[in-house]
Design a protein around this motif. Structure first.
Motif, short mmCIF file in Angstrom:
data_model
loop_
_atom_site.label_atom_id
_atom_site.label_comp_id
_atom_site.label_asym_id
_atom_site.label_seq_id
_atom_site.Cartn_x
_atom_site.Cartn_y
_atom_site.Cartn_z
N ARG A 138 -4.73 -3.29 3.75
CA ARG A 138 -4.44 -2.20 2.83
C ARG A 138 -5.44 -1.06 2.99
O ARG A 138 -5.08 0.11 2.85
N GLY A 155 -4.24 2.54 3.93
CA GLY A 155 -4.63 3.67 3.10
C GLY A 155 -5.23 4.80 3.91
O GLY A 155 -4.93 5.98 3.67
N CYS A 184 0.83 -1.21 0.00
CA CYS A 184 0.00 0.00 0.00
C CYS A 184 0.87 1.25 0.00
O CYS A 184 0.54 2.24 -0.66
N GLN A 229 -8.79 -0.22 -2.21
CA GLN A 229 -7.72 -1.05 -1.65
C GLN A 229 -8.31 -2.44 -1.39
O GLN A 229 -9.36 -2.56 -0.76
#
Length: 515
Positions: free
Chosen positions: A414, A418, A287, A409
């Motif tokens: 992730r 994010g 990420c 995501q």
């Protein structure tokens, strides 16, 4: 769906009558009945059926219990952080000797501590959410209330620093928490309702400050303001402890059958993976290298330049337009109430169309035009109209950026990373935004308004660029796997490709980015 069903797109009705018929195993074995999530090279995951009426009942209960509670908490959170703007013109500036850049530092120190302690977002994974939320809500409620007892600038600086520490443990984690309760096409509107409480709080702040500052209390009006707005937060702490569920399948207000449906919805989202209690470190690294995450973080930064400065400086700006301090307090309310309505409406439309990029471009143009009017016009009426446009553009932009992160995501880790990146980078925006309205530029603050306009338009450019990137990525996925509709149709037997599959929100052959 549920309380908000008339505002949402509904997937085609499944063929099974009830989730238990599609999943004959007991609730503890529900994941096995649904099948495991496959790697990209394997066959597509199995589909499953949930009775739509039963699912509506579950989401209706979530809508009544979860979304209103976290929204109320965000309302008092935003109220407690931004009421310093109302307190400033209610006498605090004179009582605490806020000369020079002292007021700017009271704003800066909040965001400095907020940025430094945003790593607390991981606590939503480590601790049961209802316990962690209770700790931070009680913490910032006590500190917000104790601001009424400060007698010098140094004491208020300490309070603002600690307020940032405690609030950093709450706001950034709530959109992530909502993604555990709502599906991909549902979460945007709920995030919109949650984040619409920012302009609603500012509306409330203006009306409340108007009432307080127009009276003759035994203590200074600004002290009474901190007391009246801080105590409700403290009272909400026990409510959070007893009524905020840790996850849908652990919600005490759901029956056993409804918990099974909630668990089935979770399997539909991410498969059989455990969602609470750990992170996938590889996903964190991926990420951090993902340009999509950087785009949204920069968009959040751009919006926050204006988002943070407007509430704390608007009373002063209106006062400098020629209104009395009391009238300036009251005149802050109408623009923010309109912004509250636009925030909910825009997230509903974006959820329904699954087109967040276009919505963000439109909102950025509206907000940017508002700041241009504030920077270039001398007429009080034109400038006040500019306030309406600025508020109606910038607050809804924030509400649409957050679900865009969650939508694009493809794993829980992730999505959490994010959101963390979004806040760590985005919350640096207020450090700029709160320093572009020096008192020396009163009454028009041309430079500050121009800077806010530039960043608002830049946000629209970033939205266009990200949408172009996502569309290109979807074409690559279609070329590699075939179209999403054809893949789902071949797996489920639904010729329209509307049926749900297991782990549809995680990376895999059927995953597509939301534009």
């Amino acid at each position: 769906m549920g309380l908000l069903s008339k505002f949402e797109w509904q997937p085609a009705a499944p063929t099974a009558d009830y989730v238990e018929e599609a999943i004959p195993s007991p609730p503890s074995d529900v994941e096995k009945a649904y099948g495991e999530m496959h790697d990209e090279g394997n066959a597509l995951p199995h589909h499953h059926h949930i009775d739509p009426e039963a699912e509506k009942r579950v989401v209706r209960k979530l809508d009544w219990r979860v979304t209103p509670l976290v929204s109320a908490l965000y309302l008092v959170s935003f109220l407690d952080r931004s009421n310093i703007g109302n307190a400033k013109i209610a006498g605090m500036s004179e009582d605490l000797d806020l000369t020079g850049n002292r007021y700017q530092w009271l704003l800066n120190i909040f965001y400095i501590s907020y940025i430094l302690f945003e790593v607390q977002v991981i606590m939503w994974k480590i601790m049961p959410p209802h316990i962690w939320a209770t700790i931070v809500v009680l913490g910032w409620g006590l500190i917000a209330t104790l601001q009424a007892a400060t007698f010098n600038w140094s004491g208020e600086m300490v309070c603002r620093f600690l307020l940032g520490v405690t609030e950093a443990g709450f706001g950034p984690g709530i959109p992530y928490l909502l993604s555990f309760f709502y599906l991909r096409h549902e979460v945007g509107l709920r995030c919109g309702i949650f984040l619409s409480c920012a302009p609603l709080a500012t509306t409330f702040a203006g009306a409340l400050a108007y009432g307080i500052t127009s009276g003759n209390a035994a203590i200074a009006n600004w002290r009474l303001l901190f007391l009246v707005e801080g105590i409700p937060t403290i009272l909400l702490a026990p409510v959070v402890f007893f009524f905020l569920p840790d996850s849908p399948d652990k919600a005490r207000f759901l029956t056993e059958d409804e918990k099974l449906i909630a668990k089935a919805r979770g399997v539909r989202q991410v498969g059989t993976h455990e969602r609470i209690g750990g992170v996938v470190w590889k996903d964190i690294g991926l990420c951090l290298l993902d340009p999509i995450a950087w785009f949204t973080a920069l968009m959040y930064f751009s919006c926050n330049v204006s988002f943070s400065s407007l509430p704390v400086f608007l009373p002063t700006i209106l006062q400098d337009m020629g209104f009395t301090a009391v009238n300036a307090q009251g005149l802050t309310a109408p623009p923010y109430f309109i912004s509250f309505l636009v925030t909910i409406g825009s997230t509903y439309i974006a959820d329904r169309t699954q087109q967040r990029g276009y919505m963000l471009m439109l909102l950025s143009c509206i907000g940017g035009i508002g700041y241009i009017l504030l920077a270039t016009c001398e007429s009080v009426g034109a400038r006040y109209f500019g306030v309406f446009l600025a508020a109606s553009g910038i607050f809804p932009c924030i509400a649409n950026i957050l679900p865009w992160v969650l939508n694009n995501q493809g794993s829980d880790t992730r999505r959490g990373t994010g959101i963390a990146m979004l806040n760590l980078i985005g919350q640096c925006g207020p450090l700029l935004g709160t320093n572009v309205f020096p008192a020396t530029q009163s009454p028009r603050y041309v430079e500050g308004m121009a800077i806010c306009a530039a960043f608002t338009f830049f946000n629209g450019f970033l939205a266009l660029s990200l949408r172009t990137l996502l569309k290109w990525e979807n074409k690559k996925l279609d070329k590699k796997y075939g179209t999403q509709k054809d893949l789902i149709a071949s797996r489920t037997g639904d010729p329209k490709g509307h049926e749900s599959v297991v782990s549809e929100e995680n990376y895999g052959p059927t995953f597509r980015y939301i534009l």
